[in-house]
Motif scaffolding. Structure first.
Motif, short mmCIF file in Angstrom:
data_model
loop_
_atom_site.label_atom_id
_atom_site.label_comp_id
_atom_site.label_asym_id
_atom_site.label_seq_id
_atom_site.Cartn_x
_atom_site.Cartn_y
_atom_site.Cartn_z
N MET A 1 25.08 40.73 27.29
CA MET A 1 24.90 41.04 25.88
C MET A 1 23.43 40.82 25.52
SD MET A 1 26.66 39.36 22.47
CE MET A 1 28.25 40.10 22.79
N LEU A 2 22.84 41.79 24.76
CA LEU A 2 21.44 41.73 24.37
C LEU A 2 21.31 42.00 22.88
CD1 LEU A 2 20.27 43.95 27.32
CD2 LEU A 2 19.63 41.56 27.10
N TRP A 3 20.43 41.27 22.20
CA TRP A 3 20.19 41.52 20.79
C TRP A 3 18.82 40.98 20.40
CZ3 TRP A 3 23.06 37.58 22.67
CH2 TRP A 3 22.83 36.30 22.19
N ASP A 4 18.37 41.35 19.21
CA ASP A 4 17.06 40.88 18.77
C ASP A 4 17.19 40.05 17.51
OD1 ASP A 4 17.80 43.12 17.24
OD2 ASP A 4 15.73 43.56 16.74
N GLU A 6 14.39 37.98 14.47
CA GLU A 6 13.14 38.30 13.76
C GLU A 6 11.94 38.19 14.69
OE1 GLU A 6 10.59 36.82 9.84
OE2 GLU A 6 12.58 36.00 10.25
N ASN A 7 11.95 37.21 15.59
CA ASN A 7 10.77 36.97 16.42
C ASN A 7 11.00 37.15 17.92
OD1 ASN A 7 9.15 36.12 14.16
ND2 ASN A 7 10.31 34.20 14.17
N ASN A 8 12.26 37.18 18.37
CA ASN A 8 12.53 37.20 19.81
C ASN A 8 13.70 38.10 20.14
OD1 ASN A 8 10.73 34.94 20.94
ND2 ASN A 8 11.76 33.90 19.25
N HIS A 9 13.77 38.47 21.41
CA HIS A 9 14.94 39.17 21.94
C HIS A 9 15.75 38.17 22.76
CE1 HIS A 9 14.02 43.46 20.99
NE2 HIS A 9 12.85 42.90 20.74
N CYS A 10 17.08 38.31 22.70
CA CYS A 10 17.98 37.32 23.29
C CYS A 10 18.91 37.99 24.29
CB CYS A 10 18.81 36.63 22.21
SG CYS A 10 17.81 35.86 20.91
N SER A 11 19.31 37.21 25.29
CA SER A 11 20.25 37.67 26.31
C SER A 11 21.34 36.62 26.50
CB SER A 11 19.53 37.88 27.65
OG SER A 11 18.40 38.71 27.51
N LEU A 12 22.55 37.10 26.75
CA LEU A 12 23.67 36.21 27.08
C LEU A 12 24.31 36.75 28.35
CD1 LEU A 12 25.20 33.73 25.98
CD2 LEU A 12 26.79 35.30 24.88
N ILE A 13 24.16 35.98 29.44
CA ILE A 13 24.61 36.41 30.76
C ILE A 13 25.67 35.45 31.27
CG2 ILE A 13 23.88 37.02 33.10
CD1 ILE A 13 22.45 38.61 30.94
N GLY A 14 26.78 35.98 31.77
CA GLY A 14 27.81 35.09 32.29
C GLY A 14 29.04 35.82 32.76
N LYS A 39 13.50 42.10 28.26
CA LYS A 39 12.92 43.37 28.68
C LYS A 39 13.42 43.75 30.07
CE LYS A 39 8.49 45.74 29.33
NZ LYS A 39 7.02 45.64 29.12
N GLU A 40 13.43 42.78 30.99
CA GLU A 40 13.92 43.05 32.33
C GLU A 40 15.39 43.44 32.32
OE1 GLU A 40 14.01 41.01 36.81
OE2 GLU A 40 13.33 39.85 35.08
N MET A 41 16.20 42.78 31.49
CA MET A 41 17.62 43.09 31.41
C MET A 41 17.84 44.51 30.87
SD MET A 41 19.27 40.68 32.75
CE MET A 41 20.82 41.48 32.35
N ILE A 42 17.04 44.93 29.91
CA ILE A 42 17.18 46.29 29.37
C ILE A 42 16.78 47.31 30.42
CG2 ILE A 42 16.30 47.90 27.63
CD1 ILE A 42 16.07 45.49 25.73
N GLN A 43 15.77 47.01 31.21
CA GLN A 43 15.37 47.91 32.30
C GLN A 43 16.49 48.04 33.34
OE1 GLN A 43 11.74 45.87 33.34
NE2 GLN A 43 10.46 47.34 32.22
N ILE A 44 17.16 46.92 33.62
CA ILE A 44 18.31 46.97 34.53
C ILE A 44 19.43 47.82 33.93
CG2 ILE A 44 20.19 45.57 35.50
CD1 ILE A 44 18.13 43.37 35.98
N SER A 45 19.66 47.66 32.64
CA SER A 45 20.69 48.46 31.95
C SER A 45 20.37 49.94 32.05
CB SER A 45 20.79 48.03 30.48
OG SER A 45 21.17 46.68 30.37
N ALA A 46 19.08 50.28 31.92
CA ALA A 46 18.66 51.68 32.05
C ALA A 46 18.97 52.21 33.44
CB ALA A 46 17.18 51.82 31.73
#
Length: 235
Positions: A1-4, A6-14, A39-46
């Motif tokens: 799961m990925l979301w943004d 105000e200041n950062n992008h977040c990932s939840l992996i499990g 950013k790396e997780m979104i590139q993997i998703s792509a």
């Protein structure tokens, strides 16, 4: 799961299957608030959108554009001194080899267990200097049952590995996939240690078929151990 935010992008992996779960089982996940990691997780998703035939598509292009729009993480000191590594499918066996060097204890959690066990996992863990507590929750009843699991358990070195069915009083079995050892080390992942091949053999983008996180942090294994066994004994 990925979301943004105000200041950062977040990932939840499990371990949680978000589109399938009823959120009534024991899960394990890692929350990471870091732009570079997201950013790396979104590139993997792509990459995953290309499928087995590696065909580029509009969604993949949109995700790559999104990844490029993410600002780099700020260079702040890591006050908590946490070492974080992203694991692809072929990286997991490396940490089995690390865990077998444990001097205190090793805990292994897998949702599924099957006869297609990757033997090098057990061969490595059987050489541990400490006892391994290994828990599973479900079996493929068409090809395996609990009696066969017990037979398999008797075939491995029981002085080194205690293979157990996760059976809490609540009946809500574990769906988590975890390898934890020696106070400060833990891998939280989507890979079922006792039914999947973690040897590093893969084709095309199957290397992204399983994703995990290795964490080295002060007492993180102890916190997990306390949480899991409290759930096991008092749920």
């Amino acid at each position: 799961m990925l979301w943004d935010t105000e200041n950062n992008h977040c990932s939840l992996i499990g371990s949680c299957n978000w589109f399938f779960s009823e959120f009534n089982r024991y899960e394990a996940s890692v929350f990471i608030q870091d732009n570079d990691f997201s950013k790396e997780m979104i590139q993997i998703s792509a990459s995953l959108t290309t499928g087995a035939k590696l065909i580029n598509n509009y969604l993949g292009s949109e995700l790559l554009d999104l990844a490029q729009s993410i600002k780099p993480s700020s260079n702040q000191d890591n006050e908590k001194n946490i070492n974080v590594s992203l694991l692809l499918k072929g990286h997991h066996l490396r940490y089995i080899h690390e865990a077998k060097k444990a001097e205190h204890r090793v805990t292994l959690l897998s949702d599924k267990i099957s006869p297609n066990l990757h033997r090098s996992i057990w061969d490595s863990l059987s050489t541990c200097r400490v006892r391994v507590s290994a828990f599973y929750s479900t079996v493929d009843k068409e090809i395996f049952d609990h009696k066969q699991v017990q037979k398999f358990s008797n075939s491995i070195d029981n002085d080194k590995i205690a293979l157990k069915l996760h059976s809490p009083p609540s009946g809500n079995h574990s769906h988590a996939k975890v390898l934890a050892w020696d106070k400060n080390h833990i891998v939280i992942t989507s890979l079922n240690w006792m039914s999947s091949d973690s040897s590093g053999n893969y084709k095309n983008n199957d290397l992204y078929h399983e994703l995990g996180i290795y964490l080295e942090a002060d007492k993180i294994e102890q916190k997990f151990y306390s949480n899991f066994f409290n759930n096991l004994n008092h749920a």
